[in-house]
Design a protein around this motif. Structure first.
Motif, mmCIF file in Angstrom:
data_model
loop_
_atom_site.group_PDB
_atom_site.id
_atom_site.type_symbol
_atom_site.label_atom_id
_atom_site.label_comp_id
_atom_site.label_asym_id
_atom_site.label_seq_id
_atom_site.Cartn_x
_atom_site.Cartn_y
_atom_site.Cartn_z
ATOM 1 N N SER A 24 0.858 -1.195 0.000
ATOM 2 C CA SER A 24 0.000 0.000 0.000
ATOM 3 C C SER A 24 0.889 1.239 0.000
ATOM 4 N N ALA A 25 0.273 2.370 -0.397
ATOM 5 C CA ALA A 25 1.015 3.642 -0.339
ATOM 6 C C ALA A 25 1.217 4.067 1.109
ATOM 7 N N ARG A 26 0.233 3.730 1.977
ATOM 8 C CA ARG A 26 0.371 4.186 3.360
ATOM 9 C C ARG A 26 1.586 3.532 4.025
ATOM 10 N N ALA A 28 4.257 2.620 2.379
ATOM 11 C CA ALA A 28 5.405 3.292 1.760
ATOM 12 C C ALA A 28 5.689 4.617 2.467
ATOM 13 N N LEU A 29 4.608 5.366 2.760
ATOM 14 C CA LEU A 29 4.796 6.652 3.453
ATOM 15 C C LEU A 29 5.353 6.448 4.856
ATOM 16 N N TYR A 30 4.848 5.428 5.540
ATOM 17 C CA TYR A 30 5.344 5.149 6.896
ATOM 18 C C TYR A 30 6.848 4.847 6.854
ATOM 19 N N ASN A 49 -6.538 16.304 3.276
ATOM 20 C CA ASN A 49 -5.870 15.039 3.002
ATOM 21 C C ASN A 49 -6.677 13.913 3.635
ATOM 22 N N ASP A 50 -6.417 12.709 3.209
ATOM 23 C CA ASP A 50 -7.048 11.533 3.802
ATOM 24 C C ASP A 50 -6.666 11.458 5.288
ATOM 25 N N ASP A 51 -7.644 11.162 6.146
ATOM 26 C CA ASP A 51 -7.315 11.055 7.576
ATOM 27 C C ASP A 51 -6.320 9.918 7.835
ATOM 28 N N THR A 94 4.017 16.243 0.693
ATOM 29 C CA THR A 94 3.062 16.787 -0.276
ATOM 30 C C THR A 94 1.814 15.901 -0.316
ATOM 31 N N THR A 95 0.807 16.315 -1.090
ATOM 32 C CA THR A 95 -0.415 15.496 -1.258
ATOM 33 C C THR A 95 -0.684 15.194 -2.720
ATOM 34 N N ASN A 96 -0.416 16.187 -3.597
ATOM 35 C CA ASN A 96 -0.802 16.059 -5.012
ATOM 36 C C ASN A 96 -2.267 15.633 -5.079
ATOM 37 N N ALA A 122 2.459 10.632 -3.754
ATOM 38 C CA ALA A 122 2.015 10.616 -5.156
ATOM 39 C C ALA A 122 0.927 9.561 -5.356
ATOM 40 N N ALA A 123 0.224 9.217 -4.252
ATOM 41 C CA ALA A 123 -0.801 8.168 -4.327
ATOM 42 C C ALA A 123 -1.856 8.480 -5.389
ATOM 43 N N HIS A 124 -2.193 9.772 -5.540
ATOM 44 C CA HIS A 124 -3.224 10.156 -6.515
ATOM 45 C C HIS A 124 -2.597 10.530 -7.864
ATOM 46 N N ALA A 125 -1.289 10.532 -7.957
ATOM 47 C CA ALA A 125 -0.648 11.288 -9.045
ATOM 48 C C ALA A 125 0.274 10.445 -9.921
ATOM 49 N N LEU A 146 -1.308 1.696 -6.064
ATOM 50 C CA LEU A 146 -2.012 1.047 -7.173
ATOM 51 C C LEU A 146 -3.505 0.917 -6.869
ATOM 52 N N SER A 147 -3.873 1.084 -5.591
ATOM 53 C CA SER A 147 -5.302 1.036 -5.244
ATOM 54 C C SER A 147 -6.071 2.146 -5.934
ATOM 55 N N LYS A 148 -5.384 3.228 -6.243
ATOM 56 C CA LYS A 148 -6.087 4.380 -6.815
ATOM 57 C C LYS A 148 -6.205 4.265 -8.328
ATOM 58 N N ALA A 154 -4.996 -3.033 -3.998
ATOM 59 C CA ALA A 154 -3.777 -3.351 -3.231
ATOM 60 C C ALA A 154 -2.600 -2.807 -4.027
ATOM 61 N N GLY A 155 -1.466 -2.705 -3.362
ATOM 62 C CA GLY A 155 -0.230 -2.399 -4.085
ATOM 63 C C GLY A 155 0.202 -0.951 -3.986
ATOM 64 N N GLY A 156 1.503 -0.783 -3.886
ATOM 65 C CA GLY A 156 2.073 0.564 -3.837
ATOM 66 C C GLY A 156 3.575 0.496 -4.056
ATOM 67 N N GLY A 334 -16.803 9.379 -2.971
ATOM 68 C CA GLY A 334 -15.669 9.048 -2.104
ATOM 69 C C GLY A 334 -14.575 10.119 -2.140
ATOM 70 N N TYR A 335 -13.537 9.884 -1.330
ATOM 71 C CA TYR A 335 -12.344 10.756 -1.307
ATOM 72 C C TYR A 335 -12.681 12.214 -0.993
ATOM 73 N N VAL A 336 -13.692 12.420 -0.153
ATOM 74 C CA VAL A 336 -14.021 13.772 0.318
ATOM 75 C C VAL A 336 -13.265 13.991 1.621
ATOM 76 N N TYR A 337 -12.447 15.024 1.677
ATOM 77 C CA TYR A 337 -11.590 15.240 2.847
ATOM 78 C C TYR A 337 -12.079 16.449 3.623
ATOM 79 N N ASP A 338 -13.220 16.296 4.268
ATOM 80 C CA ASP A 338 -13.891 17.395 4.943
ATOM 81 C C ASP A 338 -14.329 16.917 6.316
HETATM 82 C C1 LIG Z 1 -3.685 11.248 -0.483
HETATM 83 C C2 LIG Z 1 -3.564 9.791 -0.157
HETATM 84 N N1 LIG Z 1 -2.347 9.297 0.099
HETATM 85 C C3 LIG Z 1 -2.163 7.995 0.393
HETATM 86 C C4 LIG Z 1 -3.223 7.131 0.441
HETATM 87 C C5 LIG Z 1 -2.980 5.703 0.810
HETATM 88 O O1 LIG Z 1 -3.002 4.869 -0.314
HETATM 89 P P1 LIG Z 1 -3.163 3.295 -0.069
HETATM 90 O O2 LIG Z 1 -4.635 3.049 0.030
HETATM 91 O O3 LIG Z 1 -2.522 2.658 -1.252
HETATM 92 O O4 LIG Z 1 -2.460 2.994 1.177
HETATM 93 C C6 LIG Z 1 -4.510 7.600 0.205
HETATM 94 C C7 LIG Z 1 -5.650 6.661 0.259
HETATM 95 O O5 LIG Z 1 -6.756 6.975 -0.086
HETATM 96 C C8 LIG Z 1 -4.693 8.952 -0.122
HETATM 97 O O6 LIG Z 1 -5.915 9.438 -0.375
#
Ligand SMILES: Cc1ncc(COP(=O)(O)O)c(C=O)c1O
Length: 413
Positions: A24-26, A28-30, A49-51, A94-96, A122-125, A146-148, A154-156, A334-338
């Motif tokens: 996952s990207a999360r 990778a970020l960790y 941003n995503d919580d 960043t968020t992109n 770069a999860a969205h980008a 890759l989930s996006k 799955a996958g990142g 989905g993907y509403v960050y409010d």
């Molecule tokens: C901005 C952003 N970064 C990272 C992630 C995490 O991606 P992943 O679901 O692959 O862990 C998300 C998930 O929605 C996201 O919105």
């Protein structure tokens, strides 16, 4: 051969940098935050941003510092960050957002001057460029999801600058992966197929409403429940992925699973389809960016053509009611960050932005539209008489300069 090396090689061919495969990207970020930030460090990030990402930062034992953002795209506005804040941060994330590029040239310059790492989310980008250079190659490290894209669930990747760092991070990753379970692999493989069957059979509305009624969704609202006392308790164990797992795993329970060949094989097949996916996204972005609802940041990109966004930020009045009505048209946005993360989590868990106005406005008015469903969404919004929203100061303000922006020319939907 390191785990996931075939997928990593595919990504390296695409991006031209060393890549570590992650589930996952999360994750990778960790890994990036643990590698480049000492516990207690302060990380500048956008509150739009995503919580889940907030909890990743907390799990890494870091203090999230919320930046002022552009009202046109929700990404960090480097010029609006006070000098005192710049002097006090140890990294920038960043968020992109939705694939709209961050102001990475300016952020990179700032980070270089300060001698701090720039971590690109770069999860969205995956298809976004700035001046012809792919997002994900500006920073010290970058995370992709890759989930996006290509409808994988799955996958990142973690993208880094050199082979030695890659090898170091592969070891760190291996320590964090949980053992493979055949049942999880089967469900990871079948879920995207089930989702596309629901779409093809026009069952989105009844399936979504049933899941809502049966409380099968992990969020009752746009944000997950914070559980503040429990979260405060977890801080005693930070940095620790395990202590924050109940928050970090939301929407993707297999975020740290060591998936087997079945899942990885499917991801390879899906990745081979990525260019087609990006081209279809570009066509959808082109359609939606010609409507009155599109953020001005999207209009008139001289030369480059439309970007292949993950979502197109449409700025509308009565956003929440429109989201509800879109379900009747077979679209779950989905993907509403409010609300923004500082309003959501409060000063105990994040450093609030010195100027939250733009973040609040953008978060409250953005309807993230899937460009792969552009026609359906444009028709539904026209039918629902959606009206374009403009920030209170927009009559006197032009969009903040960014690499993709020229002045808006409002067009009819
Ligand atoms: C901005 C952003 N970064 C990272 C992630 C995490 O991606 P992943 O679901 O692959 O862990 C998300 C998930 O929605 C996201 O919105």
């Amino acid at each position: 051969m390191p785990y996931g090396s075939r997928l990593a090689a595919m990504m390296t061919r695409r991006i031209g940098r060393e890549c570590v495969y992650t589930p996952s990207a999360r994750l990778a970020l960790y890994l990036a935050l643990r590698r480049w930030c000492r516990p207690g460090a302060r990380v500048l990030m956008s509150p739009v941003n995503d919580d889940v990402i907030l909890f990743v930062v907390l799990a890494a034992g870091l203090r999230p510092v919320q930046a002022p953002v552009s009202q046109w795209d929700g990404n960090i506005d480097p010029a609006a960050v006070p000098e005192s804040t710049w002097r006090d941060v140890d990294a920038v994330l960043t968020t992109n957002l939705y694939g709209m590029p961050d102001r990475v040239v300016e952020l990179r310059r700032r980070c270089d001057e300060l001698g701090i790492p720039l971590i690109e989310d770069a999860a969205h980008a995956i298809g976004t460029h700035v001046d012809g250079q792919p997002i994900g190659t500006f920073g010290t490290a970058a995370a992709f999801s890759l989930s996006k894209h290509v409808a994988a669930m799955a996958g990142g990747f973690l993208v880094v600058e050199d082979a030695r760092t890659r090898r170091e991070l592969e070891l760190l990753r291996d320590d964090l992966l949980t053992p493979r379970r055949l049942r999880d692999d089967l469900s990871t493989t079948l879920r995207p197929l089930a989702r596309s069957a629901v779409r093809t059979l026009h069952l989105v509305r009844p399936v979504w409403r049933t899941m809502q009624r049966l409380r099968l969704l992990e969020r009752d609202d746009f944000r997950m429940a914070l559980h503040a006392p429990r979260l405060a308790g977890s801080a005693r164990h930070a940095p620790s992925l395990a202590a924050y797992e109940p928050w970090v795993r939301v929407d993707l329970h297999g975020f740290r699973s060591r998936h087997g060949a079945l899942v990885r094989g499917q991801l390879e097949l899906r990745m081979a389809l990525l260019d087609g996916d990006l081209a279809r996204r570009r066509a959808g972005v082109s359609l939606l960016s010609g409507t009155a609802w599109a953020t001005p940041a999207l209009r008139g990109r001289a030369g480059d053509g439309p970007p292949s966004l993950f979502r197109v930020p449409l700025l509308v009045h009565d956003r929440d009611a429109l989201l509800e009505r879109l379900v009747d048209h077979g679209v779950v946005a989905g993907y509403v960050y409010d609300p923004p993360l500082d309003d959501y989590a409060g000063a105990e868990f994040v450093e609030p932005s010195p100027d939250p106005t733009a973040a609040r406005w953008f978060a409250a008015h953005t309807l993230p539209a899937d460009p792969l469903l552009a026609r359906r969404i444009a028709a539904a919004l026209t039918k629902e008489r959606a009206t374009a929203a403009h920030p209170p100061l927009s009559a006197t303000q032009v969009p903040a300069p960014d690499p993709t922006t020229t002045l808006p020319t409002p067009l009819g939907p």
